[in-house]
Design an enzyme around this catalytic site. Structure first.
Site, PDB file in Angstrom:
ATOM      1  N   SER A   1       0.831  -1.204   0.000  1.00 54.77           N
ATOM      2  CA  SER A   1       0.000   0.000   0.000  1.00 54.77           C
ATOM      3  C   SER A   1       0.863   1.251   0.000  1.00 54.77           C
ATOM      4  O   SER A   1       1.972   1.269   0.512  1.00 54.77           O
ATOM      5  CB  SER A   1      -0.906   0.038   1.232  1.00 54.77           C
ATOM      6  OG  SER A   1      -1.576   1.288   1.270  1.00 54.77           O
TER       7      SER A   1
ATOM      8  N   GLU B   1      -9.794   2.009   4.551  1.00 57.77           N
ATOM      9  CA  GLU B   1      -9.548   3.203   3.722  1.00 57.77           C
ATOM     10  C   GLU B   1     -10.869   3.733   3.145  1.00 57.77           C
ATOM     11  O   GLU B   1     -11.144   4.938   3.201  1.00 57.77           O
ATOM     12  CB  GLU B   1      -8.570   2.786   2.613  1.00 57.77           C
ATOM     13  CG  GLU B   1      -8.226   3.819   1.582  1.00 57.77           C
ATOM     14  CD  GLU B   1      -7.337   3.203   0.483  1.00 57.77           C
ATOM     15  OE1 GLU B   1      -6.322   2.555   0.811  1.00 57.77           O
ATOM     16  OE2 GLU B   1      -7.678   3.351  -0.697  1.00 57.77           O
TER      17      GLU B   1
ATOM     18  N   LYS C   1     -12.382  -0.012  -7.359  1.00 57.22           N
ATOM     19  CA  LYS C   1     -11.752  -1.143  -8.066  1.00 57.22           C
ATOM     20  C   LYS C   1     -12.124  -2.472  -7.429  1.00 57.22           C
ATOM     21  O   LYS C   1     -11.723  -3.518  -7.913  1.00 57.22           O
ATOM     22  CB  LYS C   1     -10.238  -0.970  -8.078  1.00 57.22           C
ATOM     23  CG  LYS C   1      -9.761   0.018  -9.133  1.00 57.22           C
ATOM     24  CD  LYS C   1      -8.277  -0.122  -9.353  1.00 57.22           C
ATOM     25  CE  LYS C   1      -7.802   0.664 -10.553  1.00 57.22           C
ATOM     26  NZ  LYS C   1      -6.333   0.710 -10.606  1.00 57.22           N
TER      27      LYS C   1
ATOM     28  N   LYS D   1      -4.205  -6.743   3.607  1.00 56.84           N
ATOM     29  CA  LYS D   1      -4.254  -5.608   2.670  1.00 56.84           C
ATOM     30  C   LYS D   1      -5.697  -5.315   2.250  1.00 56.84           C
ATOM     31  O   LYS D   1      -6.096  -4.154   2.111  1.00 56.84           O
ATOM     32  CB  LYS D   1      -3.397  -5.921   1.428  1.00 56.84           C
ATOM     33  CG  LYS D   1      -3.523  -4.909   0.278  1.00 56.84           C
ATOM     34  CD  LYS D   1      -3.084  -3.517   0.698  1.00 56.84           C
ATOM     35  CE  LYS D   1      -2.789  -2.540  -0.425  1.00 56.84           C
ATOM     36  NZ  LYS D   1      -3.779  -2.297  -1.424  1.00 56.84           N
TER      37      LYS D   1
ATOM     38  N   HIS E   1      -7.254  -3.488   5.009  1.00 62.40           N
ATOM     39  CA  HIS E   1      -6.671  -2.133   4.968  1.00 62.40           C
ATOM     40  C   HIS E   1      -7.478  -1.268   3.997  1.00 62.40           C
ATOM     41  O   HIS E   1      -7.871  -0.144   4.317  1.00 62.40           O
ATOM     42  CB  HIS E   1      -5.206  -2.220   4.522  1.00 62.40           C
ATOM     43  CG  HIS E   1      -4.616  -0.933   4.035  1.00 62.40           C
ATOM     44  ND1 HIS E   1      -4.945  -0.354   2.815  1.00 62.40           N
ATOM     45  CD2 HIS E   1      -3.733  -0.076   4.599  1.00 62.40           C
ATOM     46  CE1 HIS E   1      -4.295   0.780   2.665  1.00 62.40           C
ATOM     47  NE2 HIS E   1      -3.544   0.974   3.730  1.00 62.40           N
ATOM     48  N   ASN E   2      -7.751  -1.806   2.822  1.00 59.92           N
ATOM     49  CA  ASN E   2      -8.499  -1.033   1.827  1.00 59.92           C
ATOM     50  C   ASN E   2      -9.938  -0.788   2.265  1.00 59.92           C
ATOM     51  O   ASN E   2     -10.503   0.268   1.989  1.00 59.92           O
ATOM     52  CB  ASN E   2      -8.476  -1.740   0.476  1.00 59.92           C
ATOM     53  CG  ASN E   2      -7.141  -1.584  -0.220  1.00 59.92           C
ATOM     54  OD1 ASN E   2      -6.112  -1.437   0.434  1.00 59.92           O
ATOM     55  ND2 ASN E   2      -7.139  -1.618  -1.535  1.00 59.92           N
TER      56      ASN E   2
HETATM   57  N1  LIG Z   1      -2.030   1.914  -8.440  1.00 59.44           N
HETATM   58  C1  LIG Z   1      -2.016   1.857  -7.125  1.00 59.44           C
HETATM   59  O1  LIG Z   1      -2.060   2.874  -6.407  1.00 59.44           O
HETATM   60  C2  LIG Z   1      -1.922   0.526  -6.445  1.00 59.44           C
HETATM   61  C3  LIG Z   1      -1.748   0.485  -5.061  1.00 59.44           C
HETATM   62  C4  LIG Z   1      -1.606  -0.738  -4.429  1.00 59.44           C
HETATM   63  C5  LIG Z   1      -1.652  -1.901  -5.171  1.00 59.44           C
HETATM   64  N2  LIG Z   1      -1.838  -1.859  -6.517  1.00 59.44           N
HETATM   65  C6  LIG Z   1      -1.850  -3.128  -7.268  1.00 59.44           C
HETATM   66  O2  LIG Z   1      -0.581  -3.284  -7.892  1.00 59.44           O
HETATM   67  C7  LIG Z   1      -0.746  -3.948  -9.156  1.00 59.44           C
HETATM   68  C8  LIG Z   1      -0.171  -3.060 -10.250  1.00 59.44           C
HETATM   69  O3  LIG Z   1      -0.892  -1.849 -10.258  1.00 59.44           O
HETATM   70  P1  LIG Z   1      -0.658  -0.669 -11.319  1.00 59.44           P
HETATM   71  O4  LIG Z   1      -1.629   0.400 -10.994  1.00 59.44           O
HETATM   72  O5  LIG Z   1       0.794  -0.360 -11.394  1.00 59.44           O
HETATM   73  O6  LIG Z   1      -0.996  -1.370 -12.709  1.00 59.44           O
HETATM   74  P2  LIG Z   1      -2.360  -2.005 -13.311  1.00 59.44           P
HETATM   75  O7  LIG Z   1      -2.972  -0.979 -14.195  1.00 59.44           O
HETATM   76  O8  LIG Z   1      -3.156  -2.639 -12.272  1.00 59.44           O
HETATM   77  O9  LIG Z   1      -1.731  -3.166 -14.231  1.00 59.44           O
HETATM   78  C9  LIG Z   1      -0.959  -2.863 -15.373  1.00 59.44           C
HETATM   79  C10 LIG Z   1       0.119  -3.910 -15.552  1.00 59.44           C
HETATM   80  O10 LIG Z   1      -0.478  -5.217 -15.717  1.00 59.44           O
HETATM   81  C11 LIG Z   1      -0.023  -5.756 -16.967  1.00 59.44           C
HETATM   82  N3  LIG Z   1      -1.032  -6.615 -17.563  1.00 59.44           N
HETATM   83  C12 LIG Z   1      -2.342  -6.334 -17.754  1.00 59.44           C
HETATM   84  N4  LIG Z   1      -2.956  -7.366 -18.345  1.00 59.44           N
HETATM   85  C13 LIG Z   1      -2.018  -8.327 -18.539  1.00 59.44           C
HETATM   86  C14 LIG Z   1      -2.025  -9.627 -19.090  1.00 59.44           C
HETATM   87  N5  LIG Z   1      -3.168 -10.175 -19.538  1.00 59.44           N
HETATM   88  N6  LIG Z   1      -0.866 -10.316 -19.125  1.00 59.44           N
HETATM   89  C15 LIG Z   1       0.266  -9.788 -18.661  1.00 59.44           C
HETATM   90  N7  LIG Z   1       0.355  -8.565 -18.116  1.00 59.44           N
HETATM   91  C16 LIG Z   1      -0.779  -7.843 -18.061  1.00 59.44           C
HETATM   92  C17 LIG Z   1       0.248  -4.544 -17.816  1.00 59.44           C
HETATM   93  O11 LIG Z   1       1.077  -4.916 -18.884  1.00 59.44           O
HETATM   94  P3  LIG Z   1       0.935  -4.164 -20.317  1.00 59.44           P
HETATM   95  O12 LIG Z   1       1.815  -2.950 -20.216  1.00 59.44           O
HETATM   96  O13 LIG Z   1       1.452  -5.166 -21.283  1.00 59.44           O
HETATM   97  O14 LIG Z   1      -0.504  -3.823 -20.532  1.00 59.44           O
HETATM   98  C18 LIG Z   1       0.924  -3.639 -16.797  1.00 59.44           C
HETATM   99  O15 LIG Z   1       2.247  -4.023 -16.564  1.00 59.44           O
HETATM  100  C19 LIG Z   1      -2.237  -4.214  -9.302  1.00 59.44           C
HETATM  101  O16 LIG Z   1      -2.532  -5.511  -8.867  1.00 59.44           O
HETATM  102  C20 LIG Z   1      -2.871  -3.205  -8.394  1.00 59.44           C
HETATM  103  O17 LIG Z   1      -4.128  -3.623  -7.918  1.00 59.44           O
HETATM  104  C21 LIG Z   1      -1.959  -0.669  -7.160  1.00 59.44           C
END
Ligand SMILES: NC(=O)c1ccc[n+]([C@@H]2O[C@H](COP(=O)([O-])OP(=O)(O)OC[C@H]3O[C@@H](n4cnc5c(N)ncnc54)[C@H](OP(=O)(O)O)[C@@H]3O)[C@@H](O)[C@H]2O)c1
Length: 469
Positions: free
Chosen positions: A128, A189, A260, A182, A185-186
């Site tokens: 987080s 939040e 989400k 986690k 936690h959300n």
């Molecule tokens: N954003 C936040 O604030 C936050 C906070 C805590 C946790 N998280 C978690 O952390 C993770 C990453 O979050 P994010 O916001 O950085 O990105 P995201 O938008 O959730 O995911 C994008 C990533 O996933 C890949 N992806 C999507 N579909 C795919 C598939 N079918 N096969 C392989 N790769 C694939 C994308 O690759 P391509 O570039 O090839 O599309 C990209 O690298 C998620 O699980 C999210 O829930 C996010």
């Protein structure tokens, strides 16, 4: 050159996490499904850094020293499965795979079983702190293979946020313990964000306060026991002016909250184990209702009610509102901890709630000053059922409940919805009731369904033929 650590998924979280690990002196292998994203990352942020980009998953795997330590930061759900399906068959026994995304705990359990078939060490780790946290120090909630955790503990601890009681990283237990923590936690939040939104609405609609005046109030609250990240950003949000219109930017934002799914999961998880988390549930439903913009606009012209104005002494109301918000925020944590305790029993996590509170002290979205007192409460009494039962939360309830009751009454009289605040009032009043009207529900169940009931005066299970005299 072989990499110490690998990151799969180079959207915001993965990029920043890779840079964070590299900043601590490690060589990091990076891979993303779409080549262009890796190239852009290397060009814009990778120059001169110990990063090894790969454009084939097999090359990425080959670039890591064994046992390999790999974190996935890809979209939760199907995309994570898609990556794991390819990855597992490329790895060697005892390599460590960490899912750092927001996985549902049941998915984590399923993936652990699959990883075991490949003799891999699988960790479900909640991270987080959003984009900034990932780069500068997130809160890290780990669960799964304990030996695997020991092998990545040093790296995860080094990249974690530092709170008043140390690095905000811990191993919470086997299986999906980390992702469950986690998820809750959300949920917390969601509840705190809704509480803040309700306070904002009461001040703005009810008291007709300006954004600047409200910012001052949130600033004041943030210097009190309510001090926390979400209050801090709320003050900043209220001070931001829209350059196009000159209005406060927040007033120019459409009132439809997105989600989400983690708040929904948290509520579903609470329902699954019969844990009382009404405030988190109300926060989810509040977002759902907000999304029905067209229906609300129509209803606003059909259904009448008070005009939302709160005509009262502003100073007194703000004092009462502080009380209501403080109790509601504490209750959001209290319900979350209760759920974690229930889930720990149900799912065999053996969670240490004082450790959970400690890890939430920095790096994450729900970091707050009061977590120090919460950690102490659970250190003193590990099985404490509800925070309000002990100091200082008991005293806060005693001192603040009268003000909170006035806020609930005035909000309802003015026709301003306060689902989170209201749910806490009901929750604590129900929780502190030695006798609730559930006897009536049992009688009704027995009446129409012969579901039986227990009596207050003797043991046993009873059924009455209600229509027979
Ligand atoms: N954003 C936040 O604030 C936050 C906070 C805590 C946790 N998280 C978690 O952390 C993770 C990453 O979050 P994010 O916001 O950085 O990105 P995201 O938008 O959730 O995911 C994008 C990533 O996933 C890949 N992806 C999507 N579909 C795919 C598939 N079918 N096969 C392989 N790769 C694939 C994308 O690759 P391509 O570039 O090839 O599309 C990209 O690298 C998620 O699980 C999210 O829930 C996010």
């Amino acid at each position: 050159m072989n990499a110490d650590f690998g990151v799969i998924g180079l959207a915001v979280m993965g990029q920043n996490l890779a840079l964070n690990v590299e900043n601590r002196g490690y060589t990091v292998a990076v891979y993303n499904r779409t080549r262009a994203r890796t190239e852009e990352f290397m060009e814009k942020k990778g120059q001169g850094r110990k990063l090894i980009p790969s454009y084939l998953l097999s090359e990425f795997v080959a670039s890591l020293t064994t046992p390999r330590k790999i974190i996935l930061m890809v979209k939760a759900g199907g995309p994570t499965d898609a990556v794991l399906e390819q990855l597992f068959s490329l790895l060697s026994a005892r390599d460590i795979v960490i899912d750092g995304g927001n996985a549902h705990y049941s998915d984590t359990e399923r993936r652990i079983e699959l990883a075991q078939k490949y003799d891999l060490r699988y960790l479900g780790v909640g991270i987080s702190g959003g984009e900034e946290g990932a780069l500068h120090g997130p809160a890290i909630m780990a669960g799964g293979d304990k030996e695997g955790y020991k092998q990545v503990e040093q790296i995860l601890t080094k990249i974690a946020g530092i709170g008043p009681e140390g690095a905000c990283c811990a191993y919470f237990g086997p299986g999906s313990a980390g992702h469950y923590v986690k998820m809750v936690h959300n949920g917390i939040e969601y509840a705190i964000m809704e509480t803040i939104a309700e306070a904002y609405n009461l001040m703005s609609r009810g008291l007709k306060m300006s954004a600047r005046e409200m910012a001052d109030v949130f600033g004041e609250w943030n210097s009190s026991d309510l001090s926390s990240y979400l209050f801090e950003i709320t003050e900043k949000i209220l001070r931001r002016v829209d350059p196009e219109t000159g209005n406060p930017l927040v007033e120019m934002i459409l009132d439809q909250a997105a989600q989400k799914g983690t708040g929904k999961w948290s509520t579903q998880g609470a329902l699954d184990i019969g844990s009382p988390a009404p405030t988190i549930a109300m926060a989810v439903f509040a977002r759902v209702i907000s999304a029905l913009k067209e229906e609300r606009v129509r209803a606003s012209t059909v259904l009448s009610g008070p005009d939302g104005r709160i005509d009262t002494d502003r100073g007194q109301f703000l004092q009462d509102l502080f009380a209501a918000v403080q109790i509601t925020v504490i209750s959001a944590y209290a319900q979350g901890f209760h759920q974690l305790q229930d889930a720990s029993r149900e799912r065999g996590y053996s969670l240490d709630l004082s450790e959970v509170a400690r890890v939430w002290m920095a790096g994450c979205i729900i970091r707050a000053k009061s977590l120090t007192q919460m950690a102490k409460a659970f250190r003193d009494e590990p099985d404490l059922p509800l925070l309000f039962l002990v100091a200082p939360f008991k005293e806060i309830w005693e001192v603040s409940q009268a003000g909170m009751r006035r806020v609930v009454v005035q909000a309802h009289a003015a026709g301003i919805p306060v689902p989170a605040i209201d749910s806490v009032m009901d929750f604590v009043d129900a929780y502190r009731s030695a006798r609730l009207p559930a006897n009536m529900i049992q009688a009704q169940r027995d009446f129409f369904g012969a579901h039986t009931y227990k009596r207050v005066d003797r043991d046993g299970v009873f059924h009455t033929k209600w229509e027979e005299e």
